[in-house]
Design an enzyme around this catalytic site. Structure first.
Site, mmCIF file in Angstrom:
data_model
loop_
_atom_site.group_PDB
_atom_site.id
_atom_site.type_symbol
_atom_site.label_atom_id
_atom_site.label_comp_id
_atom_site.label_asym_id
_atom_site.label_seq_id
_atom_site.Cartn_x
_atom_site.Cartn_y
_atom_site.Cartn_z
ATOM 1 N N ARG A 1 22.503 -5.253 42.716
ATOM 2 C CA ARG A 1 23.929 -4.884 42.805
ATOM 3 C C ARG A 1 24.265 -3.776 41.801
ATOM 4 N NH1 ARG A 1 23.043 -7.695 46.552
ATOM 5 N NH2 ARG A 1 24.353 -9.335 47.441
ATOM 6 N N SER B 1 30.968 -11.890 48.144
ATOM 7 C CA SER B 1 30.752 -12.559 46.852
ATOM 8 C C SER B 1 31.670 -11.933 45.808
ATOM 9 C CB SER B 1 29.313 -12.364 46.378
ATOM 10 O OG SER B 1 28.400 -12.913 47.295
ATOM 11 N N GLU C 1 31.782 -8.878 41.088
ATOM 12 C CA GLU C 1 30.982 -7.916 41.855
ATOM 13 C C GLU C 1 31.844 -6.763 42.381
ATOM 14 O OE1 GLU C 1 29.816 -7.733 45.972
ATOM 15 O OE2 GLU C 1 27.939 -8.712 45.369
HETATM 16 P P1 FAD Z 1 34.485 0.240 49.519
HETATM 17 O O1 FAD Z 1 34.987 -1.118 49.253
HETATM 18 O O2 FAD Z 1 35.386 1.182 50.226
HETATM 19 O O3 FAD Z 1 34.024 0.872 48.133
HETATM 20 C C1 FAD Z 1 33.234 0.182 47.225
HETATM 21 C C2 FAD Z 1 33.025 1.050 45.973
HETATM 22 O O4 FAD Z 1 32.294 2.219 46.326
HETATM 23 C C3 FAD Z 1 34.347 1.567 45.390
HETATM 24 O O5 FAD Z 1 34.172 1.714 43.999
HETATM 25 C C4 FAD Z 1 34.509 2.925 46.040
HETATM 26 O O6 FAD Z 1 35.317 3.804 45.287
HETATM 27 C C5 FAD Z 1 33.067 3.404 46.106
HETATM 28 N N1 FAD Z 1 32.786 4.288 47.241
HETATM 29 C C6 FAD Z 1 32.947 4.000 48.555
HETATM 30 N N2 FAD Z 1 32.484 5.009 49.306
HETATM 31 C C7 FAD Z 1 32.047 5.956 48.461
HETATM 32 C C8 FAD Z 1 31.459 7.246 48.626
HETATM 33 N N3 FAD Z 1 31.214 7.758 49.827
HETATM 34 N N4 FAD Z 1 31.140 7.959 47.510
HETATM 35 C C9 FAD Z 1 31.380 7.457 46.271
HETATM 36 N N5 FAD Z 1 31.923 6.259 46.056
HETATM 37 C C10 FAD Z 1 32.245 5.513 47.136
HETATM 38 N N6 FAD Z 1 27.480 -6.677 49.739
HETATM 39 C C11 FAD Z 1 26.152 -6.877 49.633
HETATM 40 O O7 FAD Z 1 25.469 -6.150 48.885
HETATM 41 N N7 FAD Z 1 25.518 -7.855 50.325
HETATM 42 C C12 FAD Z 1 26.172 -8.673 51.165
HETATM 43 O O8 FAD Z 1 25.576 -9.542 51.782
HETATM 44 C C13 FAD Z 1 27.562 -8.497 51.319
HETATM 45 N N8 FAD Z 1 28.281 -9.300 52.119
HETATM 46 C C14 FAD Z 1 29.615 -9.129 52.245
HETATM 47 C C15 FAD Z 1 30.321 -9.984 53.103
HETATM 48 C C16 FAD Z 1 31.683 -9.846 53.262
HETATM 49 C C17 FAD Z 1 32.421 -10.762 54.201
HETATM 50 C C18 FAD Z 1 32.377 -8.815 52.554
HETATM 51 C C19 FAD Z 1 33.864 -8.628 52.754
HETATM 52 C C20 FAD Z 1 31.697 -7.969 51.688
HETATM 53 C C21 FAD Z 1 30.298 -8.124 51.521
HETATM 54 N N9 FAD Z 1 29.558 -7.298 50.656
HETATM 55 C C22 FAD Z 1 28.198 -7.463 50.564
HETATM 56 C C23 FAD Z 1 30.219 -6.267 49.857
HETATM 57 C C24 FAD Z 1 30.465 -4.938 50.619
HETATM 58 O O9 FAD Z 1 30.331 -5.124 52.000
HETATM 59 C C25 FAD Z 1 29.501 -3.849 50.166
HETATM 60 O O10 FAD Z 1 29.668 -3.597 48.791
HETATM 61 C C26 FAD Z 1 29.729 -2.533 50.921
HETATM 62 O O11 FAD Z 1 28.745 -1.597 50.596
HETATM 63 C C27 FAD Z 1 31.085 -1.908 50.620
HETATM 64 O O12 FAD Z 1 31.293 -0.850 51.536
HETATM 65 P P2 FAD Z 1 32.724 -0.222 51.743
HETATM 66 O O13 FAD Z 1 32.568 0.989 52.571
HETATM 67 O O14 FAD Z 1 33.665 -1.239 52.245
HETATM 68 O O15 FAD Z 1 33.076 0.187 50.258
HETATM 69 N N1 EPU Z 2 25.564 -22.683 47.220
HETATM 70 C C1 EPU Z 2 26.203 -23.885 47.013
HETATM 71 N N2 EPU Z 2 27.543 -23.944 47.209
HETATM 72 C C2 EPU Z 2 28.277 -22.870 47.591
HETATM 73 C C3 EPU Z 2 27.626 -21.636 47.785
HETATM 74 C C4 EPU Z 2 26.259 -21.574 47.592
HETATM 75 O O1 EPU Z 2 25.583 -24.876 46.643
HETATM 76 O O2 EPU Z 2 29.503 -23.009 47.738
HETATM 77 C C5 EPU Z 2 24.103 -22.640 47.077
HETATM 78 C C6 EPU Z 2 23.446 -22.511 48.455
HETATM 79 O O3 EPU Z 2 23.254 -23.760 49.040
HETATM 80 C C7 EPU Z 2 22.141 -21.828 48.127
HETATM 81 C C8 EPU Z 2 22.504 -20.925 46.941
HETATM 82 O O4 EPU Z 2 23.719 -21.452 46.389
HETATM 83 O O5 EPU Z 2 21.190 -22.771 47.697
HETATM 84 C C9 EPU Z 2 22.657 -19.466 47.324
HETATM 85 O O6 EPU Z 2 23.657 -19.349 48.342
HETATM 86 P P1 EPU Z 2 23.548 -18.218 49.479
HETATM 87 O O7 EPU Z 2 22.230 -18.228 50.130
HETATM 88 O O8 EPU Z 2 24.762 -18.340 50.335
HETATM 89 O O9 EPU Z 2 23.600 -16.854 48.667
HETATM 90 P P2 EPU Z 2 24.433 -16.371 47.403
HETATM 91 O O10 EPU Z 2 23.523 -16.296 46.235
HETATM 92 O O11 EPU Z 2 25.682 -17.159 47.246
HETATM 93 C C10 EPU Z 2 23.859 -13.868 47.745
HETATM 94 C C11 EPU Z 2 24.585 -12.560 47.769
HETATM 95 C C12 EPU Z 2 25.235 -12.348 49.122
HETATM 96 C C13 EPU Z 2 24.146 -12.317 50.168
HETATM 97 C C14 EPU Z 2 23.388 -13.656 50.134
HETATM 98 C C15 EPU Z 2 22.201 -13.638 51.042
HETATM 99 C C16 EPU Z 2 25.227 -12.046 45.505
HETATM 100 C C17 EPU Z 2 26.325 -11.972 44.506
HETATM 101 N N3 EPU Z 2 25.570 -12.513 46.708
HETATM 102 O O12 EPU Z 2 24.832 -14.897 47.874
HETATM 103 O O13 EPU Z 2 25.890 -11.095 49.104
HETATM 104 O O14 EPU Z 2 24.675 -12.100 51.454
HETATM 105 O O15 EPU Z 2 22.903 -13.890 48.788
HETATM 106 O O16 EPU Z 2 21.211 -12.845 50.456
HETATM 107 O O17 EPU Z 2 24.101 -11.678 45.202
HETATM 108 C C18 EPU Z 2 27.950 -10.015 48.612
HETATM 109 O O18 EPU Z 2 27.327 -9.360 47.768
HETATM 110 O O19 EPU Z 2 29.167 -9.833 48.839
HETATM 111 C C19 EPU Z 2 27.253 -11.024 49.379
HETATM 112 C C20 EPU Z 2 27.834 -11.783 50.297
#
Ligand code: FAD
Ligand code: EPU
Length: 348
Positions: free
Chosen positions: A172, A248, A343
């Protein structure tokens, strides 16, 4: 088309109603440059916006919210021998403009039969933001298929290329959260996928999914893995269109051996993974154990199926979300001695 006093609620998935002093969508490099000129003339700070899925607006933004809407997606098939490091490999190079949707890019590559991005299916947002925090899920990160990016330096207006090494990707993390923070607008990202596909399915939730569905590990394809990832995500993560959230809310904290050992002794069921610099703990598990899962107060809360996700069903202001996040972090600190770091990025 620079507009004054614009509500940013439609531009952030937490649906926080905060206003930008100015707003514009730039659909080309020329438009980005024009917007930067305007910001310089009026001495405005810039908020680069993609899909708004990783920002928390704590107040009105006193500058220019610049929505990067440049489109363009090209798949270039590589002949065997192309590329220095993978010399016998064919494969594909993907060139994507900042405003392309990430999930659509993943699914297009899967449809074309290329593997490498399938574990990153359904992550919201645009390609331009993907390198900022080196998006990751289910054992794969952007850096694994990243070749280079082109960014516009805000100060000079020059285009600069960053290789994977120069991006300093981490968990991240990237240079754009460190020394290059707020200095560049990412305009184009280039990815490279190999024609030799290795599934990455060791993540526990994926293992469990395949075993429950009687899926043999030998018969996997990128499309099957993408479907599994989409199923798992849909089962625990709220769709931001229905329940506002930013995914997250905290990073998974890395703790030293000493703290890990004492926590593991007190809580044998602690979820932790060995990392290069210590032990990475599942923040969701800690928050869940502290009793916050499903919590609701003042229109904000904690998702009932994933405690790491804060939700804003009441469309409340950023300070409500931040107050709840502070309460949770302080409780986890008190109960486990672990510090949680947000995050998403807070603005202004
Ligand atoms: P924004 O929210 O618009 O921007 C994020 C940051 O980047 C801000 O600081 C913004 O100023 C900057 N930025 C955006 N575009 C540019 C650009 N072109 N140039 C310079 N700076 C820029 N993230 C994960 O890593 N793994 C996950 O599994 C994951 N799951 C998610 C699930 C959900 C339901 C949600 C809502 C979010 C999740 N995220 C996850 C977080 C998010 O999706 C990512 O961080 C994604 O890359 C953000 O993209 P965005 O275009 O919405 O960025
Ligand atoms: N868990 C619990 N209770 C909860 C949530 C999670 O016990 O309420 C336990 C799960 O059972 C599991 C462990 O925690 O054993 C990890 O949970 P999960 O697999 O859902 O992943 P996470 O660590 O919570 C991370 C990323 C996610 C990404 C998933 C899958 C971060 C901060 N988050 O979540 O990214 O999708 O792994 O790789 O690293 C995001 O960045 O926005 C995001 C959604």
């Amino acid at each position: 088309m620079i507009q004054p006093d614009v509500d940013l609620q439609p531009y952030n998935t937490m649906t926080i109603a905060a206003r930008a002093k100015y707003f514009c969508t730039a659909s080309s490099l020329d438009e980005v440059r024009e917007a930067l000129l305007f910001a310089r003339e009026h001495k405005l700070p810039i908020l680069p916006l993609g899909g708004g899925s990783n920002i928390v607006l704590t107040d009105d933004f006193p500058g220019l919210a610049l929505h990067l809407g440049m489109r363009g997606l090209e798949f270039e098939t590589l002949a065997a021998g192309a590329g220095s490091d993978k010399s016998t490999d064919s494969g594909v190079r993907i060139r994507a403009a900042a405003g392309e949707n990430w999930h659509q890019l993943v699914m297009r590559s899967v449809e074309l039969g290329y593997g490498g991005l399938e574990n990153l299916a359904l992550i919201p947002g645009n390609i331009g933001a993907a390198p900022i925090q080196n998006i990751g899920a289910y054992g794969v990160e952007l850096k694994d298929s990243f070749e280079q990016l082109t960014a516009l330096e805000i100060e000079s207006g020059e285009l600069v290329t960053f290789t994977a090494e120069q991006c300093q990707f981490g968990y991240r993390d990237s240079i754009f959260k460190g020394p290059a923070k707020d200095r560049f607008l990412i305009c184009e990202v280039v990815l490279r996928l190999s024609s030799i596909w290795q599934p990455h399915v060791s993540y526990p939730a994926l293992q469990q999914h395949f075993s429950e569905h009687g899926q043999s590990p030998d018969a996997l394809t990128p499309a099957i893995v993408a479907d599994a990832v989409i199923d798992i995500r849909n089962s625990k993560l709220p769709n931001p269109v229905e329940i506002p959230n930013t995914g997250s809310f905290f990073k998974n904290p890395v703790v030293d051996e000493q703290l890990y050992t004492s926590l593991k002794a007190a809580h044998p069921e602690l979820v932790a993974f060995e990392a290069v610099d210590g032990w990475k703990l599942a923040a969701g598990w800690l928050i869940d154990q502290a009793g916050w899962r499903g919590f609701r107060k003042n229109g904000v809360g904690v998702h009932d199926r994933q405690a790491l996700v804060l939700v804003n069903p009441g469309h409340r202001c950023g300070s409500e979300v931040v107050n709840l996040a502070r309460e949770i972090a302080s409780d986890v600190q008190h109960k486990f001695g672990v510090t949680l770091e947000p995050e998403p990025r807070f603005y202004p």
